[in-house]
Design a protein around this motif. Structure first.
Motif, PDB file in Angstrom:
ATOM      1  N   ALA A  98       0.862  -1.185   0.000  1.00  0.00           N
ATOM      2  CA  ALA A  98       0.000   0.000   0.000  1.00  0.00           C
ATOM      3  C   ALA A  98       0.898   1.235   0.000  1.00  0.00           C
ATOM      4  O   ALA A  98       2.097   1.135   0.258  1.00  0.00           O
ATOM      5  CB  ALA A  98      -0.877   0.002   1.232  1.00  0.00           C
TER       6      ALA A  98
ATOM      7  N   TYR B 210       1.640   5.138   1.456  1.00  0.00           N
ATOM      8  CA  TYR B 210       1.394   6.041   2.576  1.00  0.00           C
ATOM      9  C   TYR B 210       2.091   7.369   2.314  1.00  0.00           C
ATOM     10  O   TYR B 210       3.177   7.401   1.732  1.00  0.00           O
ATOM     11  CB  TYR B 210       1.966   5.476   3.876  1.00  0.00           C
TER      12      TYR B 210
ATOM     13  N   ALA C 251       4.597   0.442   1.493  1.00  0.00           N
ATOM     14  CA  ALA C 251       4.869  -0.459   2.611  1.00  0.00           C
ATOM     15  C   ALA C 251       3.731  -1.469   2.707  1.00  0.00           C
ATOM     16  O   ALA C 251       2.654  -1.254   2.167  1.00  0.00           O
ATOM     17  CB  ALA C 251       4.969   0.328   3.919  1.00  0.00           C
TER      18      ALA C 251
ATOM     19  N   ASP D 108       2.272  -2.547   5.588  1.00  0.00           N
ATOM     20  CA  ASP D 108       1.275  -2.205   6.590  1.00  0.00           C
ATOM     21  C   ASP D 108       1.743  -1.011   7.420  1.00  0.00           C
ATOM     22  O   ASP D 108       2.878  -0.546   7.273  1.00  0.00           O
ATOM     23  CB  ASP D 108       0.956  -3.401   7.505  1.00  0.00           C
ATOM     24  N   LEU D 109       0.850  -0.526   8.288  1.00  0.00           N
ATOM     25  CA  LEU D 109       1.142   0.674   9.071  1.00  0.00           C
ATOM     26  C   LEU D 109       2.356   0.486   9.984  1.00  0.00           C
ATOM     27  O   LEU D 109       3.152   1.403  10.165  1.00  0.00           O
ATOM     28  CB  LEU D 109      -0.093   1.068   9.904  1.00  0.00           C
TER      29      LEU D 109
ATOM     30  N   PRO E 228      -2.793   6.973   4.881  1.00  0.00           N
ATOM     31  CA  PRO E 228      -2.837   6.001   3.795  1.00  0.00           C
ATOM     32  C   PRO E 228      -3.339   6.663   2.518  1.00  0.00           C
ATOM     33  O   PRO E 228      -4.211   7.538   2.566  1.00  0.00           O
ATOM     34  CB  PRO E 228      -3.833   4.939   4.280  1.00  0.00           C
TER      35      PRO E 228
END
Lengths: 118, 406
Positions: free
Chosen positions: A2, A4, A86, A88-89, A113
């Motif tokens: 994803a 960010y 990345a 994930d967070l 995001p």
């Protein structure tokens, strides 16, 4: 994967008051971040301070007004950004710890995001 | 039958939901299928009898419903943000405990607000209904539903991973989980609003969570200490309210009715926690609670030891509330004059400005010193600051007792 956006916020007056050594340490922090993040950084820039900003806003009649200054007049403005990829967070949070803006109390980071469509 | 399903609800909800979430990669869907599985259990078990392993039956049922839905809605789902999980595929049998931990760590992720962490944990891990969660925090059910929905959306959109954090982050994240569990317990132990002094669904939920965490991380000293603390406090739960609903202080409680089984369990867990490493905040609090549990009476409590435990606790966890409790212990060790002196610096602390226990404690010292007019003012202040009706009744009684001496 994803995407960010890391928005870097801070007080421009404090950034302006930094000494040459402080800037060197600051830039070394960004270099360390870039080295660790590698190809995950898709883009990243420092922005000119908020007094250079120009804002556009429409009124109820649809008339567009051009004004001098940032969209929101706050003490802390956006000073730069990174666009990251990345999984994930947590991955972003871990990388972001390296950014030198976290060494000062006047600056900080906002992680957003990016909307993915299709 | 209803009782069997209720028991399975209490015991297995978190397992069924967390395992289903691993499959659906969507907390809303996991919640829906879990609820459906329990509804189906009510019907099916009536006809076929209770299965040998109700939890496995429920998990399989919820999984099958999820798989059906996934096949049906695959096109639609491709456009939804999915929970980020590790891509390992495992059977439901060997990974149950792990899945519950994933769920707990996701609900208590630091990127969520504390309010959202508590609400999600109560709803998704403890299985409380949304109206029940709303009642705990005195907000309308619609507000709580919106809060929970917003939090679930953030988990999906910001990709908060459905994962147990790695070793380098584990301690910090476990502390955050324990804080949520502790907050749920204290909210239930003295409910901030309304007619009930104790909200047993909250205290039981918190103890259930602490037991689960201890089971899954038996060598984590902080977890062990928190479970000890909750059990030692819960052991006194039934004696804190008189038959007429009046609040009973520790000094007035019937110690023969304290739950000795819980106290023994709490003490042995505390010993275990203290052996493993320097005491944590929860271990010190549990040690104080244990000293109260062991004391034959309020007067014959080891106040010397309690004051020194509070001194240690203050170093580890500097907090005006701890200082207030320390002042109470000093008042018991050295008399009300000394207690009042220990309290004085706290009066200027803005963090305690609306804390009714400060006024109530001060009122009690003044009453014991027979400073009647000042005691009246302090009791009135305490009354103005508390919304719990049981505590209000207690304070009103004390106030009229003091007013008779004016």
């Amino acid at each position: 994967m994803a995407k960010y956006m890391i928005l870097i916020y801070g007080d421009a007056a404090q950034w302006d008051a930094m000494t040459e050594e402080q800037w060197q340490a600051h830039n070394a922090g960004h270099a360390a971040f870039a080295a660790k993040a590698g190809t995950r950084v898709l883009d990243g820039r420092q922005l000119e301070n908020t007094p250079t900003a120009t804002s556009l806003r429409a009124d109820v009649h649809g008339q567009v007004h051009t004004t001098d200054g940032p969209f929101l007049e706050t003490k802390e403005g956006i000073g730069g950004y990174y666009l990251l990829e990345a999984s994930d967070l947590d991955e972003v949070l871990e990388l972001a710890q390296l950014l030198p803006e976290l060494n000062y109390t006047h600056s900080g980071l906002e992680i957003r995001p990016v909307v993915e469509r299709g | 039958m209803v009782a069997a399903v209720a028991e399975a609800y209490r015991r297995d909800w978190a397992v069924v939901l967390s395992t289903t979430a691993q499959l659906t990669r969507d907390l809303d869907l996991a919640e829906e299928h879990t609820q459906d599985a329990y509804a189906q259990a009510l019907q099916t078990w009536e006809a076929t009898g209770i299965p040998d392993r109700p939890g496995a039956w429920l998990t399989t049922t919820a999984r099958n419903r999820a798989l059906d839905a996934l096949r049906r809605d695959s096109v639609f789902r491709r456009r939804m943000p999915l929970l980020v999980t590790d891509e390992t595929t495992r059977g439901p049998e060997d990974a149950l405990d792990d899945d519950r931990l994933r769920l707990i760590f996701t609900c208590t992720h630091p990127a969520l607000s504390t309010d959202a962490q508590v609400a999600l944990t109560l709803r998704l891990v403890c299985g409380l209904s949304t109206p029940e969660v709303a009642r705990a925090f005195l907000v309308p059910p619609a507000t709580m539903a919106a809060r929970i929905t917003r939090a679930k959306k953030k988990i999906a959109a910001a990709r908060i991973p459905y994962r147990v954090p790695g070793p380098d982050q584990l301690d910090e994240r476990v502390s955050a989980v324990l804080e949520v569990v502790h907050l749920i317990f204290t909210t239930g132990h003295t409910a901030p609003f309304g007619a009930d002094l104790v909200r047993r669904d909250l205290t039981d939920g918190a103890i259930g969570l602490a037991r689960l965490l201890h089971l899954l991380m038996p060598t984590n000293a902080e977890t062990t200490a928190l479970l000890a603390l909750l059990l030692l406090n819960a052991a006194r739960q039934d004696t804190r309210e008189a038959d007429d609903g009046r609040l009973l202080l520790l000094s007035e409680q019937d110690r023969t009715r304290w739950d000795r089984r819980l106290i023994a369990e709490g003490q042995s867990l505390l010993t275990e926690a203290l052996l493993r490493r320097p005491p944590t905040r929860y271990a010190l609090q549990a040690a104080i609670s244990a000293l109260h549990a062991e004391a034959p009476s309020w007067a014959d409590t080891d106040w010397e030891e309690i004051v020194s435990l509070y001194d240690l606790l203050l170093q580890l966890w500097p907090s005006p509330v701890v200082e207030l409790n320390r002042a109470v212990a000093i008042g018991m060790r050295d008399g009300p004059r000394a207690g009042l002196d220990a309290l004085t610096p706290l009066l200027a602390d803005p963090a305690l400005a609306t804390y009714h226990y400060l006024s109530a404690t001060r009122a009690d010292f003044l009453r014991r010193l027979e400073h009647w007019p000042q005691a009246v003012t302090a009791y009135r202040e305490a009354l103005a600051l508390t919304d719990n009706e049981v505590e209000r009744t207690f304070l009103t009684e004390r106030l009229s007792e003091v007013e008779r001496n004016l």
